[in-house]
Design a protein around this motif. Structure first.
Motif, short mmCIF file in Angstrom:
data_model
loop_
_atom_site.label_atom_id
_atom_site.label_comp_id
_atom_site.label_asym_id
_atom_site.label_seq_id
_atom_site.Cartn_x
_atom_site.Cartn_y
_atom_site.Cartn_z
N GLU A 3 -9.78 -11.18 -8.69
CA GLU A 3 -10.24 -10.83 -7.35
C GLU A 3 -9.05 -10.42 -6.51
O GLU A 3 -9.43 -9.39 -5.75
CB GLU A 3 -10.73 -12.14 -7.06
CG GLU A 3 -11.97 -12.05 -5.75
CD GLU A 3 -12.91 -11.13 -6.27
OE1 GLU A 3 -13.52 -10.46 -5.41
OE2 GLU A 3 -13.63 -11.48 -7.32
N GLU A 4 -7.86 -10.90 -6.49
CA GLU A 4 -6.88 -10.36 -5.74
C GLU A 4 -6.42 -9.01 -5.71
O GLU A 4 -5.93 -8.29 -4.84
CB GLU A 4 -5.68 -11.38 -5.65
CG GLU A 4 -5.00 -11.02 -6.96
CD GLU A 4 -5.32 -11.63 -8.18
OE1 GLU A 4 -6.46 -12.26 -8.35
OE2 GLU A 4 -5.15 -11.16 -9.49
N GLU A 48 -9.83 -0.38 -6.50
CA GLU A 48 -10.87 0.38 -6.05
C GLU A 48 -10.25 1.52 -5.18
O GLU A 48 -10.72 2.54 -5.41
CB GLU A 48 -12.02 -0.35 -5.36
CG GLU A 48 -12.97 0.62 -5.01
CD GLU A 48 -14.39 -0.26 -4.61
OE1 GLU A 48 -14.89 -1.26 -5.17
OE2 GLU A 48 -14.97 0.37 -3.81
N ARG A 49 -9.34 1.24 -4.37
CA ARG A 49 -8.67 2.22 -3.64
C ARG A 49 -8.23 3.15 -4.56
O ARG A 49 -7.95 4.46 -4.29
CB ARG A 49 -7.69 1.64 -2.72
CG ARG A 49 -6.97 2.66 -1.64
CD ARG A 49 -6.51 2.10 -0.55
NE ARG A 49 -5.12 1.48 -0.77
CZ ARG A 49 -3.94 2.47 -0.92
NH1 ARG A 49 -4.17 3.72 -0.39
NH2 ARG A 49 -2.90 1.95 -0.99
N ASP A 100 0.93 -1.26 0.04
CA ASP A 100 -0.14 0.09 -0.12
C ASP A 100 0.75 1.28 -0.10
O ASP A 100 0.31 2.13 -0.40
CB ASP A 100 -0.84 0.18 1.23
CG ASP A 100 -2.14 -0.86 1.17
OD1 ASP A 100 -2.18 -1.23 0.00
OD2 ASP A 100 -2.75 -1.52 2.08
N LYS A 127 -8.67 -6.49 -6.83
CA LYS A 127 -9.64 -5.42 -6.77
C LYS A 127 -9.80 -4.64 -5.69
O LYS A 127 -10.01 -3.44 -6.00
CB LYS A 127 -10.96 -6.23 -6.42
CG LYS A 127 -11.71 -6.97 -7.77
CD LYS A 127 -13.32 -7.59 -7.58
CE LYS A 127 -13.75 -7.90 -8.86
NZ LYS A 127 -15.19 -8.50 -8.47
N GLU A 128 -9.25 -4.88 -4.37
CA GLU A 128 -9.17 -3.93 -3.45
C GLU A 128 -8.36 -2.53 -3.79
O GLU A 128 -8.57 -1.53 -3.61
CB GLU A 128 -8.71 -4.50 -2.10
CG GLU A 128 -8.93 -3.61 -0.86
CD GLU A 128 -8.42 -4.27 0.31
OE1 GLU A 128 -8.43 -5.73 0.43
OE2 GLU A 128 -7.82 -3.65 1.02
N ALA A 129 -7.05 -3.15 -4.38
CA ALA A 129 -5.96 -2.13 -4.82
C ALA A 129 -6.75 -1.06 -5.80
O ALA A 129 -6.46 0.14 -5.90
CB ALA A 129 -4.82 -2.60 -5.14
N ASP A 161 -20.09 -1.48 -10.57
CA ASP A 161 -19.37 -0.99 -9.50
C ASP A 161 -18.76 0.48 -9.76
O ASP A 161 -18.28 1.36 -8.92
CB ASP A 161 -18.21 -1.76 -9.29
CG ASP A 161 -18.66 -3.11 -8.45
OD1 ASP A 161 -19.81 -2.99 -8.07
OD2 ASP A 161 -17.85 -4.10 -8.35
#
Ligand SMILES: [Zn+2]
Ligand SMILES: [Zn+2]
Length: 293
Positions: free
Chosen positions: A141-142, A148-149, A107, A144-146, A175
């Protein structure tokens, strides 16, 4: 090239010039062959007098800003592409990234890269922040979080600098619309390479989002895009190449470049049932308004 090689890498011929000048609202000159001068001269010779050069990573974003500073006909946008953000966080096993972020940076590395995008976004020749958004086609999937952030951070940067937001939305319509609504979209938002259907075009229209159509609107299997184009308010329609990708028919598969915009404009005029000059007039004005130049 060997004499017997197919001609698929050859540049398509120059189309007949547009009588009314337009802009290519989304291109990647840094991924095309030839010099910037050559690309701009060729485009201008057929009435494509302005291009928006889009950054996809730090190196490309710096290049876009430098190029826009050097040429009046070029405006820049800067961003980490939706597929770039997960690479920065998780590493780049495929080695695709041109900035060479092959080791996972976590991050903190993403925050550092976003801070650089933020600095570039303040420059006067940088008119937009993007392409950003969500891409569920290339990112699993792995990531997706990064992704969207990063998208949320780009929205915030665009709003803070008063710049246009350029959206890349691949297989992620619901989304993308949700995140835009949650964050609050900037005053000017462009869906690049618009890929939704007519129903989504109505949603975009009511939110005031611009819809930029690329060469794939000419593809035989893209009736959904033509249906969307048919219902989109004319004042929200843009045209782009996304070159070197998405070369319009009948040149599909060969290298794309801004000088091929007239091919797409003519196909779009046929879909709308309006005169080519009237459409070009609208596209020129819309792009200037969308990017505030
Ligand atoms: Zn894109
Ligand atoms: Zn692009």
């Amino acid at each position: 090239m060997p004499a017997n090689a197919p001609d698929k890498n050859a540049a398509p011929p120059l189309p007949e010039p547009l009588r009314v000048p337009v802009a290519d609202s989304h291109t990647h000159l840094d991924m095309q062959s030839g010099t910037v001068e050559e690309a701009l001269a060729k485009a201008a010779s057929v009435g494509v007098t302005t291009v928006v050069q889009v950054g996809c990573d730090l190196k490309g974003s710096r290049w876009a800003a430098d190029t826009a500073a050097a040429y009046d006909a070029v405006h820049a946008t800067v961003a980490l592409h939706p597929n770039e953000a997960p690479r920065i966080v998780h590493g780049d096993p495929d080695g695709w990234s041109r900035q060479g972020a092959r080791e996972p940076g976590g991050d903190a590395a993403l925050d550092e890269a976003l801070a650089e995008i933020d600095r570039l976004a303040a420059l006067p020749q940088v008119k937009g922040v993007g392409e950003t958004g969500l891409d569920y086609f290339r990112t699993g999937e792995e990531g997706k979080e990064a992704q969207e952030r990063s998208f949320r951070a780009h929205i915030e940067i665009a709003k803070r600098h008063g710049k246009t937001l350029v959206i890349h939305d691949r297989d992620a319509h619901a989304d993308v619309l949700r995140v835009l609504k949650e964050e609050g979209a900037p005053e000017r938002t462009v869906f690049h390479c618009y890929s939704g259907d007519a129903e989504m075009a109505e949603i975009c229209a009511s939110a005031g989002y611009y819809m930029s159509f690329a060469g794939n609107v000419t593809f035989k299997n893209a009736q959904n895009l033509r249906d969307a184009l048919a219902v989109a308010p004319l004042e929200l329609v843009l045209v782009e190449t996304d070159a070197p990708f998405l070369t319009p028919a009948p040149h599909r598969g060969r290298p794309n470049a801004p000088y091929l915009v007239p091919v797409t404009v003519r196909a779009m005029a046929a879909v709308r049932g309006i005169d080519e000059d009237a459409l070009a007039t609208a596209l020129g004005a819309n792009t200037a308004r969308a990017f505030g130049y």
